[in-house]
Scaffold this motif. Structure first.
Motif, PDB file in Angstrom:
ATOM      1  N   LEU A 266       0.812  -1.225   0.000  1.00 10.18           N
ATOM      2  CA  LEU A 266       0.000   0.000   0.000  1.00 10.18           C
ATOM      3  C   LEU A 266       0.845   1.273   0.000  1.00 10.18           C
ATOM      4  CD1 LEU A 266      -2.871  -1.003   2.444  1.00 10.18           C
ATOM      5  CD2 LEU A 266      -2.967  -0.775  -0.035  1.00 10.18           C
ATOM      6  N   TYR A 267       2.143   1.119   0.120  1.00  8.81           N
ATOM      7  CA  TYR A 267       3.064   2.259   0.164  1.00  8.81           C
ATOM      8  C   TYR A 267       2.714   3.354  -0.857  1.00  8.81           C
ATOM      9  CZ  TYR A 267       7.751   4.478   0.087  1.00  8.81           C
ATOM     10  OH  TYR A 267       8.795   5.368   0.118  1.00  8.81           O
ATOM     11  N   PRO A 268       2.517   2.967  -2.142  1.00  8.90           N
ATOM     12  CA  PRO A 268       2.239   4.022  -3.130  1.00  8.90           C
ATOM     13  C   PRO A 268       0.886   4.705  -2.940  1.00  8.90           C
ATOM     14  CG  PRO A 268       2.864   1.948  -4.211  1.00  8.90           C
ATOM     15  CD  PRO A 268       2.625   1.634  -2.769  1.00  8.90           C
TER      16      PRO A 268
ATOM     17  N   ASP B 288      13.805   8.001  -9.580  1.00  9.45           N
ATOM     18  CA  ASP B 288      13.272   6.721  -9.091  1.00  9.45           C
ATOM     19  C   ASP B 288      11.819   6.791  -8.627  1.00  9.45           C
ATOM     20  OD1 ASP B 288      13.711   8.174  -6.795  1.00  9.45           O
ATOM     21  OD2 ASP B 288      14.967   6.701  -5.812  1.00  9.45           O
ATOM     22  N   GLN B 289      11.266   7.987  -8.529  1.00 10.68           N
ATOM     23  CA  GLN B 289       9.882   8.127  -8.069  1.00 10.68           C
ATOM     24  C   GLN B 289       8.879   8.264  -9.214  1.00 10.68           C
ATOM     25  OE1 GLN B 289       8.852   7.766  -4.849  1.00 10.68           O
ATOM     26  NE2 GLN B 289      10.976   7.082  -4.693  1.00 10.68           N
ATOM     27  N   ARG B 290       9.348   8.137 -10.446  1.00  7.38           N
ATOM     28  CA  ARG B 290       8.475   8.359 -11.604  1.00  7.38           C
ATOM     29  C   ARG B 290       7.233   7.448 -11.573  1.00  7.38           C
ATOM     30  NH1 ARG B 290       9.395  10.886 -16.522  1.00  7.38           N
ATOM     31  NH2 ARG B 290      11.604  11.244 -16.158  1.00  7.38           N
TER      32      ARG B 290
ATOM     33  N   LEU C 252      -0.433   5.408   0.057  1.00  7.97           N
ATOM     34  CA  LEU C 252      -0.162   6.406   1.097  1.00  7.97           C
ATOM     35  C   LEU C 252       0.599   7.592   0.500  1.00  7.97           C
ATOM     36  CD1 LEU C 252      -0.288   7.257   4.079  1.00  7.97           C
ATOM     37  CD2 LEU C 252       1.804   5.944   4.477  1.00  7.97           C
ATOM     38  N   GLN C 253       1.507   7.299  -0.406  1.00  5.00           N
ATOM     39  CA  GLN C 253       2.246   8.383  -1.062  1.00  5.00           C
ATOM     40  C   GLN C 253       1.302   9.260  -1.886  1.00  5.00           C
ATOM     41  OE1 GLN C 253       5.892   7.199  -2.976  1.00  5.00           O
ATOM     42  NE2 GLN C 253       6.135   9.172  -3.996  1.00  5.00           N
ATOM     43  N   ALA C 254       0.341   8.626  -2.555  1.00  9.77           N
ATOM     44  CA  ALA C 254      -0.653   9.390  -3.324  1.00  9.77           C
ATOM     45  C   ALA C 254      -1.461  10.270  -2.373  1.00  9.77           C
ATOM     46  CB  ALA C 254      -1.569   8.446  -4.091  1.00  9.77           C
ATOM     47  N   ALA C 255      -1.854   9.682  -1.226  1.00 13.76           N
ATOM     48  CA  ALA C 255      -2.637  10.443  -0.251  1.00 13.76           C
ATOM     49  C   ALA C 255      -1.848  11.650   0.260  1.00 13.76           C
ATOM     50  CB  ALA C 255      -3.035   9.540   0.919  1.00 13.76           C
ATOM     51  N   ASP C 256      -0.544  11.473   0.475  1.00 20.44           N
ATOM     52  CA  ASP C 256       0.302  12.577   0.955  1.00 20.44           C
ATOM     53  C   ASP C 256       0.121  13.813   0.076  1.00 20.44           C
ATOM     54  OD1 ASP C 256       1.460  10.869   2.835  1.00 20.44           O
ATOM     55  OD2 ASP C 256       3.258  10.478   1.635  1.00 20.44           O
ATOM     56  N   VAL C 257       0.208  13.575  -1.210  1.00 22.80           N
ATOM     57  CA  VAL C 257       0.190  14.701  -2.153  1.00 22.80           C
ATOM     58  C   VAL C 257      -1.232  15.193  -2.398  1.00 22.80           C
ATOM     59  CG1 VAL C 257       0.730  15.404  -4.518  1.00 22.80           C
ATOM     60  CG2 VAL C 257       2.286  13.853  -3.291  1.00 22.80           C
TER      61      VAL C 257
HETATM   62  N1  TRP Z   1       8.505   7.338  -1.757  1.00 19.36           N
HETATM   63  C1  TRP Z   1       9.279   8.536  -1.630  1.00 19.36           C
HETATM   64  C2  TRP Z   1      10.785   8.134  -1.617  1.00 19.36           C
HETATM   65  O1  TRP Z   1      11.136   7.038  -1.275  1.00 19.36           O
HETATM   66  C3  TRP Z   1       8.959   9.315  -0.396  1.00 19.36           C
HETATM   67  C4  TRP Z   1       7.586   9.928  -0.413  1.00 19.36           C
HETATM   68  C5  TRP Z   1       6.540   9.621   0.428  1.00 19.36           C
HETATM   69  C6  TRP Z   1       7.120  10.969  -1.277  1.00 19.36           C
HETATM   70  N2  TRP Z   1       5.462  10.427   0.134  1.00 19.36           N
HETATM   71  C7  TRP Z   1       5.778  11.241  -0.885  1.00 19.36           C
HETATM   72  C8  TRP Z   1       7.704  11.676  -2.335  1.00 19.36           C
HETATM   73  C9  TRP Z   1       5.010  12.210  -1.550  1.00 19.36           C
HETATM   74  C10 TRP Z   1       6.925  12.636  -2.987  1.00 19.36           C
HETATM   75  C11 TRP Z   1       5.606  12.899  -2.601  1.00 19.36           C
HETATM   76  O2  TRP Z   1      11.584   8.953  -1.918  1.00 19.36           O
END
Ligand code: TRP
Ligand code: AMP
Length: 351
Positions: free
Chosen positions: A124-126, A146-148, A128-133
């Motif tokens: 689910l990591y990605p 690497d985050q593409r 949560l990352q989507a939710a962050d933004v």
């Molecule tokens: N996954 C990103 C990394 O390893 C870290 C990250 C978490 C992130 N939430 C994000 C990056 C939101 C950009 C936007 O570098």
């Protein structure tokens, strides 16, 4: 314009993180409303030690401040302090395809190397990352190359959400997303730097510089002592020949040219021109070592001072979290409303 990025607290930050990400964060403060999040919740997706996690958040807070983040010009906060991220993660799961998560490169790589449990969190990591933004309706996300893939997924999730859950009372689709316009979530753009998006390991320039997979001698840490930086750079693996130009068959030299370009604030073409009279790779390495030491030494000095005062670091994070929450809670109210979760917005929420 709103800018958002996240960075993991665990792992010692290296030159790749600094050039690919942290420098862009610092510039972002002059380009828009910038939010930067230390993602402690993401760090729990692999094996970790609780006390160490907490310490590493302070380490990174001090490092980011030392590198030039200024709490009066950006919002710097810890992910775990703003509960809206985890709630939105769950809600976004409903528009995220399972197969896509299973195919993500990072999930596949990390689940292979994971010696203990491969947790559901890793899958689910990605999300949560989507939710962050998406919680901040951010327009731009500065990250390294690497985050593409994570960014692509995030954009799809936002689009899918907007199509599946239009605002109540509006016809389907159409329109630009904004806080009070039609679509609920903003589809963010990634900002991957043209130079330095993928700094390579100095000992193996076919692999990216990284805390986990790289070699110690090939990884320059932001907080390395000047003598260690010089030693690592002078020991960098180069290629055959002695021409100082970028070329696919010269990954080592190309990497050093990019690093020098960023450290001097010049283009790689300028660096190639500046190096035309050099006697060989030794001159190039000496120039890179000098420039990198000059770039990192002041950060190291400020870090030592800032890291000593944990209360002050905690105050910065708590302040940032309060400001972040004010933005994210508004998005969450909209998202819940569109999804039919909880009471309608016109009715007072139960206490
Ligand atoms: N996954 C990103 C990394 O390893 C870290 C990250 C978490 C992130 N939430 C994000 C990056 C939101 C950009 C936007 O570098
Ligand atoms: P992390 O420490 O994994 O959270 O990564 C922080 C940021 O550094 C992310 O935006 C990455 O894309 C970026 N990054 C990591 N390694 C490199 C590298 N070798 N070159 C450039 N950017 C990198």
């Amino acid at each position: 314009m709103r800018i958002f990025s996240g960075i993991q607290p665990t792992g010692t930050k290296h030159l790749g993180n600094y050039i690919g990400a942290i420098r862009q964060y610092v510039h972002g403060q002059d380009r828009g409303e910038a939010l930067y999040c230390i993602v402690d919740l993401h760090a729990t997706t692999v094996a970790y030690e609780p006390a160490e996690l907490r310490r590493s958040v302070y380490d990174l807070t001090a490092l980011l401040l030392a590198a030039g983040l200024d709490p009066s010009r950006c919002i710097l906060f810890r992910q775990g302090d703003v509960h809206e991220h985890t709630e939105l993660c769950w809600l976004l799961c409903s528009v995220t395809e399972l197969g896509r998560l299973q195919r993500m490169h990072q999930f596949r790589d990390k689940s292979v190397t994971q010696r203990e449990l491969v947790s559901a969190g890793l899958l689910l990591y990605p999300v949560l990352q989507a939710a962050d933004v998406l919680a901040y309706r951010a327009h731009e996300v500065p990250v390294g190359e690497d985050q593409r893939e994570h960014l692509e997924l995030m954009r799809d999730v936002a689009r899918r959400f907007n199509t599946r859950f239009p605002r109540p009372g509006t016809p389907h689709g159409g329109g630009q997303a904004s806080g009070d316009g039609e679509e609920v979530l903003v589809v963010p753009e990634h900002r991957i730097p043209e130079i330095g998006a993928r700094i390579m390991d100095l000992q193996d320039p076919t692999r990216k510089m990284s805390t986990t997979g790289g070699s110690e001698a090939g990884t320059v840490y932001v907080l390395d002592e000047p003598s260690a930086i010089v030693k690592k750079i002078k020991g960098a693996v180069t290629d055959s020949g002695k021409e100082i130009v970028r070329a696919p068959e010269k990954p080592g030299v190309s990497n050093l040219i990019e690093i020098l370009a960023v450290a001097r604030g010049h283009t790689p073409e300028q660096v190639e021109a500046e190096m035309r009279d050099a006697r060989g790779y030794g001159d190039l390495k000496a120039a890179v070592a000098d420039a990198v030491v000059e770039m990192l030494a002041p950060i190291r000095a400020r870090y030592v001072e800032l890291r000593a005062d944990e209360d002050a670091l905690e105050t910065v994070l708590a302040d940032g979290a309060a400001r972040a929450r004010a933005i994210a809670s508004d998005t969450l109210a909209d998202v819940r409303d569109c999804m039919g979760v909880g009471p309608p917005r016109t009715v007072r929420a139960p206490r």
